[in-house]
Enzyme design. Structure first.
Site, short mmCIF file in Angstrom:
data_model
loop_
_atom_site.label_atom_id
_atom_site.label_comp_id
_atom_site.label_asym_id
_atom_site.label_seq_id
_atom_site.Cartn_x
_atom_site.Cartn_y
_atom_site.Cartn_z
N TYR A 144 72.44 43.51 3.90
CA TYR A 144 73.41 44.29 4.67
C TYR A 144 72.80 45.54 5.28
O TYR A 144 73.32 46.06 6.26
CB TYR A 144 74.58 44.71 3.76
CG TYR A 144 75.61 43.64 3.55
CD1 TYR A 144 75.32 42.49 2.83
CD2 TYR A 144 76.89 43.78 4.08
CE1 TYR A 144 76.27 41.51 2.62
CE2 TYR A 144 77.86 42.81 3.88
CZ TYR A 144 77.54 41.67 3.16
OH TYR A 144 78.49 40.70 2.96
N LYS A 194 68.13 34.11 -6.77
CA LYS A 194 67.43 32.94 -6.23
C LYS A 194 65.95 33.16 -6.51
O LYS A 194 65.11 33.22 -5.59
CB LYS A 194 67.75 32.81 -4.73
CG LYS A 194 67.25 31.53 -4.08
CD LYS A 194 67.97 30.28 -4.56
CE LYS A 194 67.35 29.03 -3.94
NZ LYS A 194 67.86 27.78 -4.54
N ASP A 226 72.62 28.70 -6.47
CA ASP A 226 73.19 27.39 -6.12
C ASP A 226 73.84 26.75 -7.35
O ASP A 226 74.97 26.25 -7.30
CB ASP A 226 72.12 26.47 -5.49
CG ASP A 226 70.79 26.45 -6.24
OD1 ASP A 226 70.62 27.25 -7.18
OD2 ASP A 226 69.93 25.62 -5.89
N ASP A 250 79.03 38.74 -2.06
CA ASP A 250 80.06 38.56 -1.03
C ASP A 250 80.55 37.12 -1.03
O ASP A 250 81.75 36.85 -1.04
CB ASP A 250 79.47 38.93 0.34
CG ASP A 250 80.45 38.68 1.47
OD1 ASP A 250 81.60 39.11 1.34
OD2 ASP A 250 80.06 38.05 2.47
N ASP A 254 84.37 35.31 -2.83
CA ASP A 254 85.33 34.50 -2.06
C ASP A 254 85.48 33.13 -2.70
O ASP A 254 86.58 32.60 -2.84
CB ASP A 254 84.88 34.32 -0.61
CG ASP A 254 85.45 35.36 0.34
OD1 ASP A 254 85.64 36.52 -0.11
OD2 ASP A 254 85.70 35.03 1.52
C1 IPM Z 1 83.94 41.99 1.80
C2 IPM Z 1 83.89 41.70 3.28
C3 IPM Z 1 82.87 42.62 3.95
C4 IPM Z 1 81.52 42.34 3.33
C5 IPM Z 1 82.82 42.51 5.48
C6 IPM Z 1 84.16 42.81 6.10
C7 IPM Z 1 81.76 43.40 6.07
O1 IPM Z 1 83.61 40.36 3.51
O2 IPM Z 1 84.24 43.14 1.44
O3 IPM Z 1 83.67 41.09 1.02
O4 IPM Z 1 80.84 41.41 3.76
O5 IPM Z 1 81.15 43.06 2.39
MG MG Z 2 83.56 39.19 1.74
#
Ligand code: IPM
Ligand code: MG
Length: 361
Positions: A144, A194, A226, A250, A254
């Site tokens: 990032y 990894k 993985d 990240d 999710d």
């Molecule tokens: C999160 C989001 C952010 C990230 C984006 C919006 C930049 O996906 O907070 O997980 O990738 O950190």
């Molecule tokens: Mg995210």
């Protein structure tokens, strides 16, 4: 801020899309509970993201960062949307600058399957039941922020470059956060990397091993990313605290939302810097449902609970909010993403009602 604090100075950054709707909901819950606890809430609103690009040409105005640094805590909604996707500046860069500007390198993302809500997950109930994982995502390093980055050259030989870089100290400090949290939980840290391919991961694994020596009560295990990404869905109950670098964190958080069945319920808290903690739901700006009253406010409300716990030291108030969330989930008083039929406002009112009932009980 001490446990006996009588005032909370909060900066609210509603941002884009559903951000304003969910921060309103979280604010209503904070107002209600703080009022009853005799703590004065002083809330100021500032611009961030696409909405800040529109109002002042940059996604993180200097005044916003300055106000955040002065606050006791920061509550953020979401940033981003198709309107700003073509640049030249993206709203997301405002969020990244805020995270690095506040130095909040440790992002705590609890993924917890609420009793009675196992059926929301597409994964079998007996697999997800009781799952309770605390992800600790490194938040201010890695791909990032690495340099060099960018797209260079001319078509048809353009090249894109990103850089993943981690210093030992950056790894060490987030590792300590993970181990300290594990000491208060089931005493297991799973480090995800990894290391069979990436140099940063090899260093990550080494440093984790060194830090583990300071925590003899805590068991450390390593997983390749993985392999972890499969195992977390097959056997979520075996994980307690999971620590990983920025980009993997990240993606994995999710993915882990599938255990709960919706991203809309997941909260997060980021800290570790000198300044205030930053609280934000894990979900994004969801432009498709923005302004329609359909957004799930529970992720933002659960983030407010983390605020009560971590910035105010009020475990009692945090638990009261979390119990109320649990009750509305069990009652099915939820939004469409959770198979319910209520609006953002109605779910928020249901949480407020549970809070009041809890106090009266
Ligand atoms: C999160 C989001 C952010 C990230 C984006 C919006 C930049 O996906 O907070 O997980 O990738 O950190
Ligand atoms: Mg995210």
């Amino acid at each position: 801020m001490s446990a006996a604090a009588q005032q909370l100075r909060l900066v609210v950054l509603p941002g884009d899309g559903v951000g304003p709707e969910v921060t309103d909901a979280a604010l209503a819950v904070l107002r209600s509970i703080l009022d009853r606890a005799g703590i004065e809430l002083v809330a100021e609103q500032h611009d961030i993201g696409g909405q800040a690009i529109d109002s002042c040409g940059e996604p993180l105005p200097r005044s916003t960062l300055a106000a955040c640094r002065e606050a006791d805590a920061v509550l953020l909604g979401a940033v981003g949307g198709p309107r700003w996707d073509r640049g030249p500046v993206r709203p997301e860069s405002g969020l990244l600058s805020l995270r690095s500007g506040l130095g909040v390198f440790a992002n705590l993302r609890p993924v917890r399957v609420w009793g009675g809500a196992e059926g929301l997950s597409p994964i079998r109930e007996e697999v997800v039941r009781g799952a309770d994982i605390m992800f600790v995502r490194e938040l201010t390093g890695g791909a990032y922020f690495g340099r060099p980055r960018g797209i260079g050259g001319a078509t048809p030989s353009r090249r894109g470059v990103d850089t993943i870089e981690y210093g030992e100290a950056e790894i060490r400090r987030v590792a300590h956060v993970a181990f300290r949290i594990a000491e208060t939980r089931r005493r297991r840290v799973t480090s995800v990397d990894k290391a069979n391919v990436l140099a940063t991961s090899a260093l990550w694994r080494e440093v984790l091993g060194e830090v583990a020596k300071d925590y003899p009560q805590v068991e450390l295990e390593h997983f390749l990313v993985d392999s972890f990404s499969l195992r977390v869905l097959l056997e979520p109950q075996r994980f307690d605290v999971v620590v990983t670098e920025n980009l993997m964190g990240d993606i994995l958080t999710d993915e882990a939302a599938a255990l709960v069945g919706t991203l809309g319920m997941l909260p997060s808290a980021s800290g570790g810097g000198e300044g205030p903690w930053l609280y934000e739901p894990v979900h994004g700006s969801a432009p498709d449902i923005a302004g329609k009253g359909l957004a799930n406010p529970l992720g933002a409300i659960a983030s407010a609970a983390m605020l009560l716990r971590l910035s105010l030291g009020r475990e009692d108030l945090a638990e009261a909010v979390e119990r109320s969330i649990g009750a509305v989930v069990r009652a099915g008083s939820v939004t469409a993403d959770m198979d319910g039929a209520l609006t953002t406002r109605e779910v928020t009112d249901a949480v407020l009602g549970e809070l009041e009932a809890g106090v009266a009980a």
